[in-house]
Design a protein around this motif. Structure first.
Motif, PDB file in Angstrom:
ATOM      1  N   UNK A 274       0.868  -1.188  -0.189  1.00 51.19           N
ATOM      2  CA  UNK A 274       0.034   0.097  -0.162  1.00 51.19           C
ATOM      3  C   UNK A 274       0.963   1.185   0.054  1.00 51.19           C
ATOM      4  N   UNK A 275       0.262   2.464  -0.399  1.00 50.41           N
ATOM      5  CA  UNK A 275       0.976   3.571  -0.487  1.00 50.41           C
ATOM      6  C   UNK A 275       0.715   4.449   0.910  1.00 50.41           C
ATOM      7  N   UNK A 276       1.859   4.839   1.315  1.00 48.30           N
ATOM      8  CA  UNK A 276       1.959   5.789   2.708  1.00 48.30           C
ATOM      9  C   UNK A 276       3.106   6.129   2.726  1.00 48.30           C
ATOM     10  N   UNK A 277       3.331   7.248   4.009  1.00 43.85           N
ATOM     11  CA  UNK A 277       4.549   7.645   4.210  1.00 43.85           C
ATOM     12  C   UNK A 277       5.413   7.118   5.283  1.00 43.85           C
ATOM     13  N   UNK A 278       5.141   5.571   5.467  1.00 43.95           N
ATOM     14  CA  UNK A 278       5.717   4.823   6.197  1.00 43.95           C
ATOM     15  C   UNK A 278       7.223   4.462   5.791  1.00 43.95           C
ATOM     16  N   UNK A 279       8.343   4.364   6.391  1.00 45.53           N
ATOM     17  CA  UNK A 279       9.433   3.730   5.945  1.00 45.53           C
ATOM     18  C   UNK A 279       9.178   2.310   5.194  1.00 45.53           C
ATOM     19  N   UNK A 280      10.102   2.005   4.097  1.00 45.33           N
ATOM     20  CA  UNK A 280       9.695   0.682   3.457  1.00 45.33           C
ATOM     21  C   UNK A 280      10.241  -0.444   4.012  1.00 45.33           C
ATOM     22  N   UNK A 281      11.469  -0.131   5.029  1.00 50.61           N
ATOM     23  CA  UNK A 281      11.853  -1.349   5.547  1.00 50.61           C
ATOM     24  C   UNK A 281      12.152  -1.154   7.143  1.00 50.61           C
TER      25      UNK A 281
END
Length: 292
Positions: A274-281
């Motif tokens: 999903x798309x969000x502003x959280x870090x990818x890892x």
């Protein structure tokens, strides 16, 4: 005289064990917590109910800053819920953490608000976007939450839940849903809370929370803050010396129940859905059953 205002900071290796016993066929739920880092403070946890084929593991830390009379807390970490019934593929749910805001400090009546967004992403394709809002100066209600449920497989599906996370939420919209009904109560946490069951202090090991802090807690309860402060200082000095001895010997502290992993594969996989502003890892602490 000692100060009663000093916080109790968990020591590295501190442990907490508890459970909620089986009642009405719900199965026993076990809780295990370990302080896996002291600087910065990081807590790892593992919760399981074997009869329901459920496990939840994660870690949590905080970064704080002051702003306009409030304390802003960024929660670091995440949790993964796994549902794995026999003979079926496991379902996994990534749970991210919202931010906290401590208001009311100037008025001598501090209280906690959850802010910003949180997410629950399922390996089955369902996503819950949680919007947390507090009471403003002129409008709004304290502890407000709005949750929107969507599906990758069914773009028409949209279920919305509104209310207060500390009391009651209700379903306010249920487009293309076969199960959700508008107006129905979704959560109600106003019922009496069930305390976790913990072994007596006398039977606890030296690293368990209530054993470590027993004298400090007794001092606070009885108003003997001088003793509480001295005991707290003793514990902290012992910890500092332990870290020095470990550094000299080249033998760093070994975690009892968890292994630190630099990149959490479940987080990376689910966060990428999903798309969000959280870090990818993110890193994680993985429970190791053989240490139980």
């Amino acid at each position: 005289m000692g100060s009663e205002k000093k916080p109790l900071n968990p020591v590295l290796g501190e442990l907490f064990y508890g459970n909620w016993p089986d009642m009405n066929g719900r199965g026993e739920t076990k809780l295990l917590v370990e302080q896996v880092s002291h600087h910065p403070p990081i807590t790892a946890y593992y919760i399981t109910n074997e009869s329901r084929h459920l496990t939840l593991q994660g870690h949590n830390a905080q970064k704080t800053q002051f702003s306009s009379g409030s304390i802003l807390v960024k929660q670091v970490g995440h949790a993964t819920l796994t549902y794995h019934p026999p003979g079926k593929e496991a379902e996994k749910y990534l749970i991210t953490l919202p931010r906290l805001r401590i208001d009311g400090i100037w008025y001598g009546a501090p209280y906690i608000e959850l802010t910003d967004n949180g997410y629950i992403q399922s390996s089955t394709g369902y996503l819950s976007t949680l919007e947390y809002k507090g009471k403003g100066y002129f409008s709004g209600k304290a502890h407000s939450i709005k949750a929107t449920f969507t599906s990758l497989d069914n773009p028409r599906l949209s279920v919305v839940v509104d209310g207060q996370w500390d009391t009651v939420t209700k379903i306010t919209s249920s487009a293309a849903s076969k199960h959700a009904k508008g107006g129905a109560t979704f959560t109600d946490v106003t019922t009496p809370k069930e305390e976790v069951t913990v072994a007596s202090v006398e039977s606890q090991g030296e690293w368990e929370t209530r054993k470590i802090w027993e004298k400090v807690a007794n001092g606070i309860r009885t108003g003997d803050f001088d003793t509480a402060s001295k005991e707290k200082t003793r514990i902290e000095n012992e910890q500092r010396q332990r870290r020095k001895d470990e550094a000299t010997a080249g033998t760093p502290w070994q975690l009892k129940h968890f292994i630190h992993v630099e990149v959490d594969p479940d987080y990376a996989s689910l966060a990428g859905m999903f798309k969000s502003n959280i870090v990818p890892t993110e890193d994680c602490y993985v429970y190791k059953p053989d240490a139980a």
